[in-house]
Design an enzyme around this catalytic site. Sequence first.
Site, PDB file in Angstrom:
ATOM      1  N   ASP A 168       0.876  -1.199   0.006  1.00 50.10           N
ATOM      2  CA  ASP A 168      -0.180  -0.126   0.077  1.00 50.10           C
ATOM      3  C   ASP A 168       0.961   1.198  -0.084  1.00 50.10           C
ATOM      4  O   ASP A 168       2.074   1.109   0.141  1.00 50.10           O
ATOM      5  CB  ASP A 168      -0.959   0.085   1.372  1.00 50.10           C
ATOM      6  CG  ASP A 168      -2.313   0.820   0.840  1.00 50.10           C
ATOM      7  OD1 ASP A 168      -2.051   1.603   0.058  1.00 50.10           O
ATOM      8  OD2 ASP A 168      -3.318   0.949   1.590  1.00 50.10           O
TER       9      ASP A 168
HETATM   10  C1  BGC Z   1      -4.964   3.142  -0.216  1.00 49.00           C
HETATM   11  C2  BGC Z   1      -5.435   1.924  -0.866  1.00 49.00           C
HETATM   12  C3  BGC Z   1      -5.190   2.564  -2.248  1.00 49.00           C
HETATM   13  C4  BGC Z   1      -3.729   3.333  -2.390  1.00 49.00           C
HETATM   14  C5  BGC Z   1      -3.428   3.996  -3.763  1.00 49.00           C
HETATM   15  C6  BGC Z   1      -3.838   3.973  -0.192  1.00 49.00           C
HETATM   16  O1  BGC Z   1      -3.710   5.050   0.618  1.00 49.00           O
HETATM   17  O2  BGC Z   1      -4.943   2.509   1.448  1.00 49.00           O
HETATM   18  O3  BGC Z   1      -6.594   1.325  -0.931  1.00 49.00           O
HETATM   19  O4  BGC Z   1      -5.468   1.470  -3.405  1.00 49.00           O
HETATM   20  O5  BGC Z   1      -3.878   4.189  -1.341  1.00 49.00           O
HETATM   21  O6  BGC Z   1      -4.226   5.069  -4.037  1.00 49.00           O
END
Ligand code: BGC
Length: 760
Positions: free
Chosen positions: A284
């Site tokens: 993430d």
């Molecule tokens: C979130 C994810 C997301 C990623 C990309 C993160 O902050 O937890 O769910 O896919 O950002 O935007």
Amino acid sequence: MKLCLVALIVLASFNNLLSQTKPDKKMDTFISTLMKKMTLQEKIGQLNLVSVGFDVTGPVVSKNVDENIRKGNVGAVFNTFTPVAVRKLQEMAVTQTRLKIPLLFGYDVIHGHRTIFPIPLGLSSSWDLVSIGKSARIAAEEAAADGLNWVYSPMVDIARDPRWGRISESSGEDTWLGSQIAKAMVKGYQGSGLGQKNTVMACVKHFALYGAAEAGRDYNTVDMSRRRMFEEYMPPYKAALDAGAGSVMTSFNEIDGIPATGNKWLMTDLLRKQWGFNGFVVTDYTAINEMVAHGVAKDLHEAGALALQAGVDMDMVGEVYLSQLEKLVKDGKVTVALINAACRRILEAKYKLGLFTDPYLYVSESLAPQVMMKKEFRDAARDIARRSMVLLKNHKQTLPLKRTGSIALIGPLANNQRDLIGNWSGAGDWKKAISVEQGIKDLIGNALVVNYAKGANITDDTLLIKRLNAHGGELAIDSRSPDEMIREAVQVARRSDVIVAVVGESQGMSGEAASRADIGLPGRQLDLLKALRETGKPLVLVLMNGRPLTLKWENEKADAILETWYAGTEAGNAIADVLFGIYNPSGKLSVTFPQSVGQIPIYYNYKKTGRPFLGGVLDKYRSRYLDVTNEPLYPFGYGLSYSTFSYGDVKISGNSMKPGGSIDVSVSISNVSTFDGEEVVQLYIQDKVGSVTRPVKELRNFKKVFLKAGETQNITFTISEDDLKFYDAAMKYWAEPGDFNVDIGSNSRDVKTAMFTLTK
Ligand code: BGC
């Protein structure tokens, strides 16, 4: 037609699964040949995912992107789309880098891409797997036509804490329902297989247990027994992988003291060795870097080693792999073999997506305008939105509304567009969303007088408004005082036949980093409702929110309540359809609504205690509260219809099941009303005595059936030994002989029961 579609999707995804798991010699040779030409730095470059453009979901932003692409320092990009923008970067990768390796293009396509569907919590409330799969299919068609080949969905985290803002992105609290939805979504995205112009690679997230953040505070610690983990939280991830999902995203939280992104047991022992996953794992947003803040690495150097050794292949935005891996190899802290393995998995994904054959497979300037938001997609969005709505109360058949006379349409969300598409709808254009006011006017026309008043701001908290508006919100405070607004609304109500109050949260009050400690209606909205109640006019609430709310007063005093979540681009049309009876609501809650925030965590499949509360008013030494009952406000699986369904007794084909065998249970269900309607018939099983404590019941099947007014149908379910399995004291997964209750009903509380025995 529906059956055909399901059969096709099932067959296609089976082929897809086969093509993902069977060895592909041609691919292996191609990648081995390519990797022989790659320098260590070029291999590390493939592990680097950068964010280009507008949507930022963390405190760090990628820099020097073009230069890094040209140097071969980038394997994938996200947060950019449109054929023009994608072509520009892809061209850079395949014409200006030494080895011409194409890029992956990812994005958070969560509940639709351009055509926005209800938020996932809403989608799950439809209990309609065909519709849910269709929403993912349409999202994939639009995303692929926009140059994307990889979507960060489905999010399959089990979520039971309504304070947690990301419950809105989940399919709710139930493992079995969540697993079915996970499969339907993956099949929808990946369609007839990767490498087609109209399919995209799914990314299952957030692995793992992210939904169990303590106190419902985002990014907080998770602590969970292995038993709960495997029985309740892990199955949806596994289901998504079994459906063929090509990639997995790590979660921000720790698991057993080790952050998921550095957790070798999770990413290698479980995911790859035990479950046989052969796709790639992406972190993430800056999750490797965050292991320093977690306190398991003293610096990025250590954090990078932890992540790679755990089995994490791609680094989202953090650039830790890019800056540290070469040095880590030199220092003898990680092996080149680990880098090779990660690089190979990413190249394999590119190969499966067809990018080595045609890097511009997903880039067609002429296709995009034909595909985006076409009528067929908007019609589907309207239908799916209606199916996701849950009728929570309908006193004396206040709904459906008459199509003549006058309504007072009141509330801060009544003529709002921005909030309707919910959060995580980055490519959606809220200006194309249909407001409730518009939807009602378009449906009914001049026969009905619509008197509008705003009545209240969503919130009057100026600091909160600033924070929400800094991240895509469009909240404003009315120039009038709250009391003046309420007075105007009351006057409007007085001269109308019925009140429709559209109230709730703003979309930014749920989603990432949007936890709330008080989950009632924000601002002065409850005061508004109280004043409207005083008029004595029938009061209908239309709710928009990204989580269960505490609605005790509302449930007691309103005449009707319709939960609409954030229903997407077609929200206003879909809400009008339901309010005026063009569509008879059929949604059921996929998550429990508490009476009070103090009851959280509250969910239907709780464990029995040694001192259960049995209803004695004066009983003291029982598991209960002094100030609130143990019951939820609305139980899991609950939802009304304009029809009335009557259930017969549960009939069972035999009262014992042999190991390896199965039994049939059936129930007759009658629509004893004048409305045609759909009902979700739910089947729960309770293991009465186990070698370890067992939940009071668990959902094991459901059928959504359509019954004409006056019609009766016999619904049969087959229960097999698999439905009875759980992890025993030694964590062995099997079905222990003994007695079981089968509950069938219209929600987890209102059921009829039969019993059978699993013999030795
Ligand atoms: C979130 C994810 C997301 C990623 C990309 C993160 O902050 O937890 O769910 O896919 O950002 O935007």
